[in-house]
Design an enzyme around this catalytic site. Sequence first.
Site, PDB file in Angstrom:
ATOM      1  N   VAL A   1     -89.130   4.326  80.553  1.00 20.33           N
ATOM      2  CA  VAL A   1     -89.806   4.163  81.841  1.00 20.33           C
ATOM      3  C   VAL A   1     -89.949   2.691  82.198  1.00 20.33           C
ATOM      4  O   VAL A   1     -89.640   2.265  83.319  1.00 20.33           O
ATOM      5  CB  VAL A   1     -91.190   4.840  81.806  1.00 20.33           C
TER       6      VAL A   1
ATOM      7  N   LYS B   1     -84.622   7.762  90.085  1.00 21.09           N
ATOM      8  CA  LYS B   1     -83.177   7.527  90.170  1.00 21.09           C
ATOM      9  C   LYS B   1     -82.771   7.153  91.595  1.00 21.09           C
ATOM     10  O   LYS B   1     -81.787   6.423  91.804  1.00 21.09           O
ATOM     11  CB  LYS B   1     -82.387   8.743  89.700  1.00 21.09           C
TER      12      LYS B   1
ATOM     13  N   VAL C   1     -96.537   3.960  78.954  1.00 26.61           N
ATOM     14  CA  VAL C   1     -96.862   4.058  77.528  1.00 26.61           C
ATOM     15  C   VAL C   1     -96.805   5.474  76.986  1.00 26.61           C
ATOM     16  O   VAL C   1     -97.341   5.753  75.924  1.00 26.61           O
ATOM     17  CB  VAL C   1     -98.252   3.447  77.254  1.00 26.61           C
TER      18      VAL C   1
ATOM     19  N   ARG D   1     -96.404  10.046  77.386  1.00 27.46           N
ATOM     20  CA  ARG D   1     -96.939  11.245  78.007  1.00 27.46           C
ATOM     21  C   ARG D   1     -97.465  12.191  76.935  1.00 27.46           C
ATOM     22  O   ARG D   1     -97.090  12.091  75.758  1.00 27.46           O
ATOM     23  CB  ARG D   1     -95.856  11.942  78.847  1.00 27.46           C
TER      24      ARG D   1
ATOM     25  N   GLY E   1     -91.931  -1.083  76.915  1.00 24.47           N
ATOM     26  CA  GLY E   1     -90.508  -1.366  77.077  1.00 24.47           C
ATOM     27  C   GLY E   1     -89.624  -0.195  76.719  1.00 24.47           C
ATOM     28  O   GLY E   1     -88.486  -0.387  76.297  1.00 24.47           O
ATOM     29  N   GLY E   2     -90.163   1.019  76.878  1.00 27.07           N
ATOM     30  CA  GLY E   2     -89.353   2.205  76.659  1.00 27.07           C
ATOM     31  C   GLY E   2     -88.551   2.562  77.891  1.00 27.07           C
ATOM     32  O   GLY E   2     -88.331   1.737  78.782  1.00 27.07           O
TER      33      GLY E   2
ATOM     34  N   HIS F   1     -55.466   6.633  84.025  1.00 25.70           N
ATOM     35  CA  HIS F   1     -55.506   5.165  84.079  1.00 25.70           C
ATOM     36  C   HIS F   1     -55.386   4.731  85.546  1.00 25.70           C
ATOM     37  O   HIS F   1     -54.552   5.245  86.284  1.00 25.70           O
ATOM     38  CB  HIS F   1     -54.356   4.573  83.273  1.00 25.70           C
TER      39      HIS F   1
END
Length: 462
Positions: free
Chosen positions: A179, A51, A262, A264, A176-177, A437
């Site tokens: 991670v 992050k 891929v 864990r 393409g997950g 707002h």
Amino acid sequence: MNFDLVILGAGSGGYEAGLYAYRRGMRVAFVEISPQTVGGSCLNRGCIPSKYMRHGAYLLEKLRKGENYGILLKGLELNPHKLAEGRDRVVSTIRENFKKFAEKLGIQIFYGKGVLKDTNTVSVEGKEIKANYILLATGSSCTSLGNLKPDGKKIFDTDSIWSLREFPRRMLIIGGGAVGVEFAYIYRMYGVDVILVELMDRLLPYPSIPEESSRYLARKLKRLGVDVRLKTSVLSYSDEGVLRVNLSDGSTVDVDCILLGVGRKPNTEGIGLEDVGIERDGRGFVKVNEHCQTSVENIYACGDITSPLMLAHKAMYEGKVAVSHMLGDTEWARDESLMPKVIYSAYEVASVGLTEDQAEEEGYDYHVGIVSFMSNPKAMDDGEDEGFVRLIVDRATGRILGCHILGPHAGELLHQVMHLMKAGIDVKFLASAVFSHPSLSESVVQSAMEVYYGPMTWIKRG
């Protein structure tokens, strides 16, 4: 040495459980591999350092829009060493604070591999630690892919990628997950040519993520320059100075390095589970009940070792569920259906509860309220007016079944709906709520109004 509770693993779940147990008056001890692994995978090799880097990528993307705000940059220099130094400093600071706080509270940390000797004894480095209760929080490890084995030089997984101190020219990311799409965004924004391959027909191929979210994300990653290839896998590779990789789409690509994203596996081997009769399923996950209790009455488990849903906040919550049950509380229970899922990539992608497909499969007659950020004034001011709020509601009862948000600060916005779902508060309440707002939160209220009062808005379909 006798304790009320010994926790194997001082990662997210274990540490949170230990602090909660201390609050509740228990005498607690941790067992952790080493002083450098306190905090677990999330802190040291996962969500915290990633992050940090993702925020840098986000800032770079924002700088591209600086001209719209009268900010004209004369030049930009990217320094991978400074990036790594800053990232590692944050990780180290949090880790050391963890240890200092435990010491201040008088919570002992025993370093070394913990092994169950019997149902009340943990052995670590020749010491035997006795406890009334034991909590297993040993986390997970990366899996490899065929003959693609991480070597820390050209082939990396998410446990070893942190040793990469230079930006490669070209990188192949496999998977393409969550991670894969995060690192694809990070490295692309830092100037790396990224090829992202995914075996399935969409990015984020999870039942809990709407296909529309996947399409939005794929479209933006492509727009940023990521070479996204779906229904594609690696057939073979060779090292010829650069890595030459043959893909199933018939192409061959030359890259400087490969990142494996891929999946864990749970760390449940070699800690004595079989010796004390703790049951696991066929994939190695510890079997637990709704209170995180294993097949041995006084031994509990939390986090990555309890199911494939490997999230730090899931581990934290399960740790507190376990401790509460040890102390006689039965109100807390694990419930993965209300566990928020947030993915940080070119967009934040946040989901909780059912998707439309899942609601249909479960036989619900449901409404869907969709509001685009395109018409949200705050999103327009911030230059982030892409994405949507998607609310799925049971037509008969008004109960909120699911919420899916893609766009700016989606992970923060999701909690406004998630806790209403947990409390059983219906969509009418949300539709009548007052939000400030201009705010992104207004889109959450508007999505509820779309359901309760009828649709007025529109969203560009993916």
